[in-house]
Design an enzyme around this catalytic site. Sequence first.
Site, PDB file in Angstrom:
ATOM      1  N   HIS A  87     -42.022  42.918 -59.283  1.00 24.63           N
ATOM      2  CA  HIS A  87     -41.857  41.617 -59.927  1.00 24.63           C
ATOM      3  C   HIS A  87     -42.751  40.570 -59.259  1.00 24.63           C
ATOM      4  O   HIS A  87     -43.015  40.641 -58.052  1.00 24.63           O
ATOM      5  CB  HIS A  87     -40.399  41.154 -59.831  1.00 24.63           C
ATOM      6  N   ASP A 129     -43.994  43.911 -54.508  1.00 23.63           N
ATOM      7  CA  ASP A 129     -42.831  44.176 -55.362  1.00 23.63           C
ATOM      8  C   ASP A 129     -43.294  44.310 -56.821  1.00 23.63           C
ATOM      9  O   ASP A 129     -44.327  43.766 -57.202  1.00 23.63           O
ATOM     10  CB  ASP A 129     -41.880  42.981 -55.230  1.00 23.63           C
ATOM     11  N   TYR A 181     -34.352  49.795 -56.556  1.00 26.89           N
ATOM     12  CA  TYR A 181     -33.024  50.055 -57.128  1.00 26.89           C
ATOM     13  C   TYR A 181     -32.749  51.532 -57.358  1.00 26.89           C
ATOM     14  O   TYR A 181     -31.711  51.875 -57.915  1.00 26.89           O
ATOM     15  CB  TYR A 181     -32.864  49.204 -58.407  1.00 26.89           C
ATOM     16  N   ASP A 208     -39.519  48.578 -55.990  1.00 21.85           N
ATOM     17  CA  ASP A 208     -39.117  48.780 -57.387  1.00 21.85           C
ATOM     18  C   ASP A 208     -40.314  49.100 -58.283  1.00 21.85           C
ATOM     19  O   ASP A 208     -40.163  49.230 -59.500  1.00 21.85           O
ATOM     20  CB  ASP A 208     -38.328  47.564 -57.925  1.00 21.85           C
ATOM     21  N   GLY A 238     -32.977  36.177 -59.888  1.00 25.95           N
ATOM     22  CA  GLY A 238     -33.363  37.565 -59.615  1.00 25.95           C
ATOM     23  C   GLY A 238     -32.718  38.155 -58.374  1.00 25.95           C
ATOM     24  O   GLY A 238     -33.395  38.810 -57.579  1.00 25.95           O
ATOM     25  N   ASP A 252     -27.034  38.100 -63.103  1.00 26.31           N
ATOM     26  CA  ASP A 252     -28.007  38.444 -62.052  1.00 26.31           C
ATOM     27  C   ASP A 252     -27.552  37.988 -60.672  1.00 26.31           C
ATOM     28  O   ASP A 252     -27.787  38.680 -59.682  1.00 26.31           O
ATOM     29  CB  ASP A 252     -29.372  37.789 -62.344  1.00 26.31           C
ATOM     30  N   HIS A 267     -37.578  35.571 -55.217  1.00 18.88           N
ATOM     31  CA  HIS A 267     -37.377  34.821 -56.471  1.00 18.88           C
ATOM     32  C   HIS A 267     -36.626  33.509 -56.283  1.00 18.88           C
ATOM     33  O   HIS A 267     -36.620  32.673 -57.186  1.00 18.88           O
ATOM     34  CB  HIS A 267     -36.604  35.661 -57.489  1.00 18.88           C
TER      35      HIS A 267
HETATM   36 ZN   LIG Z   1     -38.497  43.264 -57.675  1.00 17.88          ZN
END
Ligand SMILES: [Zn+2]
Length: 390
Positions: free
Chosen positions: A167, A165, A298, A254, A137, A87, A129
């Site tokens: 995440h 996001d 992404y 994302d 991340g 990552d 992150h």
């Molecule tokens: Zn993300």
Amino acid sequence: MSPSAVVWDPALLAYDMGDQHPFNPVRLHLTMRLAAALGVLDDVPLLSPEPAGAKDLYRAHSAEYLEAVQQAPMAGWDVGHGLGTEDNPLFTDMHDAASLVVGSTLLGARCIAEGRAQRAVSIAGGHHHAMQDRAAGFCIYNDCSVAISWLLEQGYDRIAYVDTDVHHGDGVQAAFVGDPRVLTISLHQHPFTLFPGTGYSSEIGAGDGEGRAVNVPLPPHTGDAGWLRAFHAVVPSLLEAFRPQVLVTQCGVDSHREDPLADLSLTVDGHRAIYRELRALAERWAEGRWLAVGGGGYQLMRVVPRSWTHLIATVLDHDVTPDVPLPAEWTDLVRGVAPSAEVPPTMSDGADVGYSPWGDGVDDAVDAAIRDTRRAVFPLHGLDPDDPRD
Ligand SMILES: [Zn+2]
């Protein structure tokens, strides 16, 4: 109204984890080129950042970690701190590149604090992150946490951070988890199904900061209507109760239905609706001050450039209507980078972004998430979790 600040310099493209890594800086390059080709940036000076210095990086990171990042490319693969992993691979001058990302978001914060701008956007930022002592991340240094810490030092004592996001915004939540001056709200795909595995509605902060961490974990495949329903059921009421002096937003894209790393189902039109709502909330509840940063995303060609062009346009009040065709000079650029990419024709995915507000008696999985979050934190803000008017 004060002008809005756009922070950008091509040097930010040096944050490059390699051709095979999803966090490819081409997405930033294509965004700025699309925004320019559509005229969004006409007469808008681009502010060029300086790398953040150690003093500012220490706001969010340990000295030992900074040393590890600086030494990592020379030291080899086994350097700890989450570095040198799949990552977070090592790359040349990673400390300088990551420091410049932090400097970019800090410059946006500085423009707002000094009254040079009411809003600022730093699409290279949003590395939410990164932890105090650890990369995670794709994020090495946490520009969001550094900028919020810096704003606190300027005397602001009510800062709201909203993270859209896909995440969980775990690094920012962790940085301010006991601090009543910072309200963090993250809407994300449910942690049971996605990295980083945190962001349950039961995570509400601690001590004096109890109730100041808010999490809305959404089921996979939630689309625009469900996402916006959840957002409106949670975010406006909390901002009204908290009355932030600055709104900081992490605007990762994302969450899009075509994103290869996650499973929410938003569209570019949904993203545009989110940015317009964030702007309205900043105007209404945060004295107009809005610092917007990028984040994940992404689907490099088809999604990120369009969504973040809408973000920049929204910050600048140069809103782009969804049916605007993509300029030929930009689609030619994309075909030069990725000959097989299917480029969409317009700034829209053709989606309807209508939603029905929470409290209409429906009770699906999104509503369960809304209920859990409201019951976890609303009473701590003097709000009734079960009354849709709150
Ligand atoms: Zn993300």
